[in-house]
Design a protein around this motif. Structure first.
Motif, PDB file in Angstrom:
ATOM      1  N   MET A  96      -9.639  -8.469 -19.215  1.00 58.12           N
ATOM      2  CA  MET A  96      -8.892  -8.543 -17.959  1.00 58.12           C
ATOM      3  C   MET A  96      -9.591  -9.547 -17.037  1.00 58.12           C
ATOM      4  O   MET A  96     -10.276  -9.176 -16.094  1.00 58.12           O
ATOM      5  CB  MET A  96      -8.815  -7.171 -17.300  1.00 58.12           C
ATOM      6  CG  MET A  96      -8.106  -6.158 -18.174  1.00 58.12           C
ATOM      7  SD  MET A  96      -7.889  -4.494 -17.502  1.00 58.12           S
ATOM      8  CE  MET A  96      -9.229  -4.225 -16.418  1.00 58.12           C
ATOM      9  N   GLY A  97      -9.433 -10.834 -17.354  1.00 61.20           N
ATOM     10  CA  GLY A  97     -10.161 -11.868 -16.624  1.00 61.20           C
ATOM     11  C   GLY A  97      -9.585 -12.220 -15.274  1.00 61.20           C
ATOM     12  O   GLY A  97     -10.306 -12.684 -14.397  1.00 61.20           O
ATOM     13  N   GLU A  98      -8.284 -12.018 -15.093  1.00 64.06           N
ATOM     14  CA  GLU A  98      -7.664 -12.367 -13.820  1.00 64.06           C
ATOM     15  C   GLU A  98      -8.076 -11.390 -12.715  1.00 64.06           C
ATOM     16  O   GLU A  98      -8.402 -10.242 -12.979  1.00 64.06           O
ATOM     17  CB  GLU A  98      -6.138 -12.370 -13.937  1.00 64.06           C
ATOM     18  CG  GLU A  98      -5.566 -13.570 -14.666  1.00 64.06           C
ATOM     19  CD  GLU A  98      -5.454 -13.364 -16.164  1.00 64.06           C
ATOM     20  OE1 GLU A  98      -5.784 -12.263 -16.655  1.00 64.06           O
ATOM     21  OE2 GLU A  98      -5.027 -14.308 -16.844  1.00 64.06           O
ATOM     22  N   SER A  99      -8.046 -11.872 -11.503  1.00 66.20           N
ATOM     23  CA  SER A  99      -8.271 -11.000 -10.355  1.00 66.20           C
ATOM     24  C   SER A  99      -7.069 -11.131  -9.428  1.00 66.20           C
ATOM     25  O   SER A  99      -6.470 -12.194  -9.319  1.00 66.20           O
ATOM     26  CB  SER A  99      -9.576 -11.358  -9.636  1.00 66.20           C
ATOM     27  OG  SER A  99      -9.674 -12.741  -9.382  1.00 66.20           O
ATOM     28  N   ALA A 100      -6.702 -10.019  -8.766  1.00 64.28           N
ATOM     29  CA  ALA A 100      -5.521 -10.016  -7.898  1.00 64.28           C
ATOM     30  C   ALA A 100      -5.612  -8.881  -6.900  1.00 64.28           C
ATOM     31  O   ALA A 100      -6.254  -7.866  -7.159  1.00 64.28           O
ATOM     32  CB  ALA A 100      -4.248  -9.865  -8.737  1.00 64.28           C
ATOM     33  N   PHE A 101      -4.965  -9.063  -5.762  1.00 67.86           N
ATOM     34  CA  PHE A 101      -4.809  -7.982  -4.786  1.00 67.86           C
ATOM     35  C   PHE A 101      -3.688  -8.328  -3.823  1.00 67.86           C
ATOM     36  O   PHE A 101      -3.259  -9.475  -3.731  1.00 67.86           O
ATOM     37  CB  PHE A 101      -6.107  -7.671  -4.030  1.00 67.86           C
ATOM     38  CG  PHE A 101      -6.782  -8.850  -3.375  1.00 67.86           C
ATOM     39  CD1 PHE A 101      -6.278  -9.448  -2.245  1.00 67.86           C
ATOM     40  CD2 PHE A 101      -7.958  -9.337  -3.908  1.00 67.86           C
ATOM     41  CE1 PHE A 101      -6.919 -10.513  -1.645  1.00 67.86           C
ATOM     42  CE2 PHE A 101      -8.617 -10.400  -3.322  1.00 67.86           C
ATOM     43  CZ  PHE A 101      -8.099 -10.988  -2.188  1.00 67.86           C
ATOM     44  N   ASP A 102      -3.207  -7.306  -3.116  1.00 69.00           N
ATOM     45  CA  ASP A 102      -2.239  -7.477  -2.040  1.00 69.00           C
ATOM     46  C   ASP A 102      -2.973  -7.332  -0.720  1.00 69.00           C
ATOM     47  O   ASP A 102      -3.891  -6.518  -0.594  1.00 69.00           O
ATOM     48  CB  ASP A 102      -1.126  -6.437  -2.122  1.00 69.00           C
ATOM     49  CG  ASP A 102      -0.197  -6.678  -3.300  1.00 69.00           C
ATOM     50  OD1 ASP A 102      -0.155  -7.811  -3.818  1.00 69.00           O
ATOM     51  OD2 ASP A 102       0.495  -5.726  -3.705  1.00 69.00           O
ATOM     52  N   PHE A 103      -2.564  -8.119   0.265  1.00 67.66           N
ATOM     53  CA  PHE A 103      -3.192  -8.122   1.582  1.00 67.66           C
ATOM     54  C   PHE A 103      -2.092  -8.081   2.635  1.00 67.66           C
ATOM     55  O   PHE A 103      -1.215  -8.943   2.651  1.00 67.66           O
ATOM     56  CB  PHE A 103      -4.045  -9.383   1.737  1.00 67.66           C
ATOM     57  CG  PHE A 103      -4.357  -9.761   3.155  1.00 67.66           C
ATOM     58  CD1 PHE A 103      -5.131  -8.941   3.955  1.00 67.66           C
ATOM     59  CD2 PHE A 103      -3.882 -10.952   3.694  1.00 67.66           C
ATOM     60  CE1 PHE A 103      -5.423  -9.292   5.265  1.00 67.66           C
ATOM     61  CE2 PHE A 103      -4.174 -11.321   5.001  1.00 67.66           C
ATOM     62  CZ  PHE A 103      -4.943 -10.485   5.784  1.00 67.66           C
ATOM     63  N   THR A 104      -2.120  -7.060   3.497  1.00 67.68           N
ATOM     64  CA  THR A 104      -1.191  -6.992   4.617  1.00 67.68           C
ATOM     65  C   THR A 104      -1.918  -7.489   5.858  1.00 67.68           C
ATOM     66  O   THR A 104      -2.925  -6.914   6.280  1.00 67.68           O
ATOM     67  CB  THR A 104      -0.672  -5.558   4.828  1.00 67.68           C
ATOM     68  OG1 THR A 104      -0.007  -5.136   3.631  1.00 67.68           O
ATOM     69  CG2 THR A 104       0.297  -5.511   6.000  1.00 67.68           C
ATOM     70  N   CYS A 105      -1.405  -8.555   6.412  1.00 69.18           N
ATOM     71  CA  CYS A 105      -2.038  -9.217   7.553  1.00 69.18           C
ATOM     72  C   CYS A 105      -1.758  -8.439   8.842  1.00 69.18           C
ATOM     73  O   CYS A 105      -0.611  -8.193   9.184  1.00 69.18           O
ATOM     74  CB  CYS A 105      -1.499 -10.641   7.665  1.00 69.18           C
ATOM     75  SG  CYS A 105      -2.145 -11.554   9.063  1.00 69.18           S
TER      76      CYS A 105
END
Length: 132
Positions: A96-105
Motif C-alpha cells: 500500500m504505497g500510496e498515501s491519501a486523506f480528506d481535508f475539510t478546510c
C-alpha cells in the motif's frame, strides 16, 4: 547522494481540479512540496499515485503531510513545526504505497502538501487534489 535536499524557494501551485501533477523526489531523504488555495467549508481529497514498482525510477511508497501557512517553515525545507494538520503514510512492505486523506478546510487560505519517500527513498509519482 547527499543526505538531504532543500526545497526550492519557489513552491509550485497545484490545481484542485483532480488532474494529476507529476513530481520527482530526486535525492535521498528529500521531498516535494506544492501549495494550493483552499476555500473555507470545502472538503478536499489529496492523494499520491505511484507507478508499478517494476517501472524504473518509481517511488515505492509515499508519506504525505498537510501544513498551513502558519505551521510551515518553507525556508527550513518545509518541515512541520510540530503541528501538521494531517499526515498519511504509505507502506511498500504491505503493498500500500500510496498515501491519501480528506481535508475539510475551516479557514480559507494557502495550504502546503509535502510528499516524502518512505524510508527516505527517491523516485517519481503523481499527486492530485480535488473537491469532494
Amino acid at each position: 547522494q547527499p543526505e538531504s535536499c532543500v526545497q526550492p524557494t519557489i513552491i509550485p501551485t497545484i490545481n484542485t481540479d483532480g488532474n494529476y501533477a507529476h513530481a520527482t523526489i530526486a535525492c535521498q531523504n528529500g521531498h516535494v512540496m506544492v501549495q494550493f488555495v483552499a476555500t473555507a467549508g470545502t472538503t478536499y481529497h489529496i492523494e499520491t499515485d505511484l507507478d508499478e514498482p517494476a517501472v524504473a525510477g518509481s517511488l515505492l511508497a509515499s508519506d504525505m503531510r498537510l501544513l498551513s501557512s502558519s505551521t510551515v517553515d518553507t525556508e527550513g525545507g518545509g518541515t512541520c513545526e510540530g503541528n501538521c494538520i494531517q499526515e498519511a503514510q504509505g507502506d511498500a512492505d504491505h503493498g500500500m504505497g500510496e498515501s491519501a486523506f480528506d481535508f475539510t478546510c475551516e479557514t480559507a487560505g494557502t495550504y502546503y502538501i509535502q510528499v516524502m519517500g518512505e524510508k527516505g527513498h527517491t523516485g517519481h509519482f503523481r499527486l492530485k487534489v480535488n473537491t469532494v
